[in-house]
Design an enzyme around this catalytic site. Structure first.
Site, PDB file in Angstrom:
ATOM      1  CG  HIS A   5      -1.737  -1.238   1.351  1.00  0.00           C
ATOM      2  ND1 HIS A   5      -1.343  -2.291   2.157  1.00  0.00           N
ATOM      3  CD2 HIS A   5      -2.888  -1.618   0.749  1.00  0.00           C
ATOM      4  CE1 HIS A   5      -2.243  -3.264   2.061  1.00  0.00           C
ATOM      5  NE2 HIS A   5      -3.178  -2.886   1.221  1.00  0.00           N
ATOM      6  NE  ARG A  44      -4.905  -0.539  -2.800  1.00  0.00           N
ATOM      7  CZ  ARG A  44      -5.906  -1.419  -2.736  1.00  0.00           C
ATOM      8  NH1 ARG A  44      -7.114  -1.019  -2.409  1.00  0.00           N
ATOM      9  NH2 ARG A  44      -5.692  -2.693  -2.985  1.00  0.00           N
ATOM     10  CB  VAL A  89      -4.190  16.522  11.634  1.00  0.00           C
ATOM     11  CG1 VAL A  89      -3.166  16.872  12.702  1.00  0.00           C
ATOM     12  CG2 VAL A  89      -3.460  16.029  10.386  1.00  0.00           C
ATOM     13  N   GLY A  90      -7.601  15.451  11.910  1.00  0.00           N
ATOM     14  CA  GLY A  90      -8.821  15.214  11.153  1.00  0.00           C
ATOM     15  C   GLY A  90      -9.984  16.036  11.634  1.00  0.00           C
ATOM     16  CD  GLU A 181     -11.772   9.674  15.530  1.00  0.00           C
ATOM     17  OE1 GLU A 181     -10.715   9.727  14.913  1.00  0.00           O
ATOM     18  OE2 GLU A 181     -12.180   8.627  16.087  1.00  0.00           O
ATOM     19  CG  ASP A 206     -20.339  17.181  11.434  1.00  0.00           C
ATOM     20  OD1 ASP A 206     -21.142  16.457  12.024  1.00  0.00           O
ATOM     21  OD2 ASP A 206     -19.200  16.787  11.092  1.00  0.00           O
TER      22      ASP A 206
END
Length: 240
Positions: A5, A44, A89-90, A181, A206
């Protein structure tokens, strides 16, 4: 050498990797905050980059959505490329009314409805927690930047579209969950299993109660406080 990957070689990644879910956000972080950037992965479309921040070598790469995806990438980074620290980090959704849109949340611990850590831990409960030193450095970095970051438990959900009907959100609010999350508990489990350190920093994208939300474009480009906290925390960690 390359994995199924990640098409990089040993040494291509820094010992610290920032990981957003979205590979385009990884590209934005690299182009906005790092110098001498080079692409180190594109398998990918999961873009990865290495550069320097204030002279310090740092990498950034996407991890996709959900625990299965992020577990693959974090495991390979740790075991095949010598990565020692992962900082997710999201974005996250808020369930408490005192948590606001665009607030920064530092995930000290991660509850989950996923069974992956039970599979790792012989069907026992595993306390999926961040590394204390990384939490402390992120808190100190936030204070230095004038950002009022929230610190506490988050929840990593297996389903984005849950059939629950909202009952679990009431439970999360009761238990003080700061954000929902889909990855932190898995990343913390992988780090524990393979002897690395991990931290999750999220920006509230949100609000589940008020239905406020940020656009996809905003999520890609405007969560800069979170990125600055992550980067500055790495520099603080180097001083320990």
């Amino acid at each position: 050498m390359a994995t199924p990957h990640i098409n990089a070689e040993m040494g291509d990644f820094a010992d610290v990797v920032l990981m957003p879910g979205d590979p385009l956000r990884a590209k934005h972080i690299a182009e906005t905050f790092l110098e001498d950037v080079r692409e180190v992965n594109n398998v990918r479309g999961m873009l990865g980059f290495t550069g320097t921040y204030k002279g310090r070598k740092i990498s950034v790469m996407g991890h996709g959505m959900g625990i299965p995806s992020c577990s693959i990438y974090t495991k390979e980074l740790i075991t095949d490329f010598g990565v020692k620290k992962i900082i997710r980090v999201g974005s996250c959704g808020a369930v408490r009314m005192d948590v606001k849109l665009r607030d920064v949340v530092i995930g000290m611990g991660a509850c989950t409805d996923s069974k992956v850590n039970r599979m790792r831990f012989k069907d026992h409960d595993f306390a999926a927690i961040a590394d204390f030193g990384m939490v402390r450095n992120a808190v100190d970095a936030a204070k230095a930047l004038g950002v009022d970051a929230r610190v506490g438990n988050i929840f990593s959900a297996d389903l984005f579209y849950s059939p629950d009907g909202g009952e679990m959100f009431d439970v999360m609010e009761k238990y003080g969950i700061l954000g929902v999350e889909m990855e932190a508990a898995g990343i913390y489990g992988v780090a524990a299993e393979f002897g690395a350190k991990a931290l999750t920093i999220c920006t509230v994208s949100d609000h589940i109660r008020t239905h406020e939300q940020t656009s996809a474009a905003e999520r890609q480009t405007t969560f800069n406080d979170m990125i600055k906290i992550a980067l500055e925390s790495v520099l603080l960690g180097d001083k320990e």
